[in-house]
Scaffold this active site. Sequence first.
Site, PDB file in Angstrom:
ATOM      1  N   TRP A  13     -16.533 -43.268 -77.573  1.00 15.43           N
ATOM      2  CA  TRP A  13     -16.393 -43.854 -76.241  1.00 15.43           C
ATOM      3  C   TRP A  13     -17.692 -44.512 -75.785  1.00 15.43           C
ATOM      4  CZ3 TRP A  13     -13.806 -46.592 -73.426  1.00 15.43           C
ATOM      5  CH2 TRP A  13     -13.690 -46.520 -72.034  1.00 15.43           C
ATOM      6  N   LYS A 107     -14.831 -37.454 -68.915  1.00 13.46           N
ATOM      7  CA  LYS A 107     -13.632 -37.007 -68.207  1.00 13.46           C
ATOM      8  C   LYS A 107     -13.481 -35.501 -68.404  1.00 13.46           C
ATOM      9  CE  LYS A 107     -11.264 -41.442 -68.844  1.00 13.46           C
ATOM     10  NZ  LYS A 107     -10.098 -42.153 -69.419  1.00 13.46           N
ATOM     11  N   GLY A 136     -10.383 -44.616 -66.363  1.00 10.19           N
ATOM     12  CA  GLY A 136      -9.191 -45.453 -66.394  1.00 10.19           C
ATOM     13  C   GLY A 136      -8.518 -45.392 -67.748  1.00 10.19           C
ATOM     14  N   ALA A 140     -10.954 -45.672 -76.908  1.00 10.13           N
ATOM     15  CA  ALA A 140     -12.200 -46.247 -77.403  1.00 10.13           C
ATOM     16  C   ALA A 140     -11.963 -47.304 -78.478  1.00 10.13           C
ATOM     17  CB  ALA A 140     -13.097 -45.135 -77.944  1.00 10.13           C
ATOM     18  N   LYS A 191      -5.212 -35.545 -66.175  1.00  7.26           N
ATOM     19  CA  LYS A 191      -4.283 -36.206 -67.107  1.00  7.26           C
ATOM     20  C   LYS A 191      -4.355 -35.602 -68.503  1.00  7.26           C
ATOM     21  CE  LYS A 191      -7.539 -38.828 -69.341  1.00  7.26           C
ATOM     22  NZ  LYS A 191      -7.682 -39.233 -70.759  1.00  7.26           N
ATOM     23  N   ASP A 244      -4.133 -44.025 -66.265  1.00 10.05           N
ATOM     24  CA  ASP A 244      -4.659 -43.151 -67.310  1.00 10.05           C
ATOM     25  C   ASP A 244      -3.647 -42.087 -67.699  1.00 10.05           C
ATOM     26  OD1 ASP A 244      -6.592 -42.420 -69.102  1.00 10.05           O
ATOM     27  OD2 ASP A 244      -8.035 -41.705 -67.630  1.00 10.05           O
ATOM     28  N   ASN A 256      -5.038 -35.055 -76.780  1.00  9.34           N
ATOM     29  CA  ASN A 256      -4.359 -34.065 -75.946  1.00  9.34           C
ATOM     30  C   ASN A 256      -2.853 -34.102 -76.177  1.00  9.34           C
ATOM     31  OD1 ASN A 256      -6.659 -33.052 -74.079  1.00  9.34           O
ATOM     32  ND2 ASN A 256      -6.866 -35.276 -74.030  1.00  9.34           N
ATOM     33  N   GLU A 280     -10.225 -32.300 -75.091  1.00 10.23           N
ATOM     34  CA  GLU A 280     -10.807 -31.990 -73.785  1.00 10.23           C
ATOM     35  C   GLU A 280      -9.874 -31.161 -72.911  1.00 10.23           C
ATOM     36  OE1 GLU A 280     -13.646 -32.295 -72.364  1.00 10.23           O
ATOM     37  OE2 GLU A 280     -14.809 -33.752 -73.507  1.00 10.23           O
TER      38      GLU A 280
END
Length: 332
Positions: A13, A107, A136, A140, A191, A244, A256, A280
């Site tokens: 990222w 994030k 947003g 990547a 999210k 997002d 995720n 994450e």
Amino acid sequence: MNRPLGIIGAGAWGTALAIAAGHAGHPVRLWGRDTAAVQAMARDRVNRRNLPDCPLPDPVQPQPDLTALVAECDDLLLVVPSRAFESMLHTLAPLIERRHRLGWATKGLDAASGGLLSQVVQRVLKPLPPLAVLSGPSFAAEVGRGLPTAVTVAATDQGFASDLADAFRYERFRVYTSTDLVGVQLGGAVKNVLAIATGVADGLGFGANARAALITRGLAETRRLSEALGADPDTLTGLAGMGDLILTCTDDQSRNRRLGLALGRGEDLDEAVEAIGTVEGVRTADELHRLATQAGVEMPICEQVHLRLAGRVSTREAVENLLLRPGGRQEQ
């Protein structure tokens, strides 16, 4: 910003954002923890480990010396995993001067308190510099390849928001500005947990109807929490919220979502995480549970993800707990 933008974190990222700023014609200094990898990027003009098909534009200069980067750049952007966010701030604290402005594109939530990352910055940095967060719908690899993308930058200082947006903005990377740091941070964190939930539903073969319901109800949960924390609820209908959320819940580039798919298919949690890599949402689910509890906000979808990842219910039990919930009034 006439001086280079300092991007701290040379993973996929961070590198993608450096490439975007480079395509916008803005000078960038890019630092990463792995000195040898940064030196290889400077030599080969590509991040072979994370974005091997995305060459670095000329304005992007990898910098293996963090102290030199901070000395050269007035504006700094942290792009590190949420688990490393606070430790990186402590490393930066003695280097930051009054001229510096600090943003991040991380994030997640604070592992120690379950709070927002902006609260971590407020705890660590004294005096507090102008702050900004970039978030947003953005994978990547797509940003690195120059595919059209739009994100939001929220800042405590409108001048900083505008300057940061200008550093990245070109025809393939649109940047919108906001003053709602809380809403933009929450959208980017929650999210990831909801993407695990939708992945589980798809892994179980529940179909498109269930996926749409989870996304919609998940957005309502996020909105309730954002309102409780003083955010503008309209932020959640924009890029940093709905945008997002839709991306992460529907595309298999999302780690995720892929973890949720694996759990829905009955795979072991630890084995799935090992195969996928850093997810994450696994950390965020526990942190979000604490944040929602402290705020007195009910988030049933996120709560079941938390319980499943904590090993307190099975995947099937988590799903049944949601399906057996009584219906209620439609919430905005």
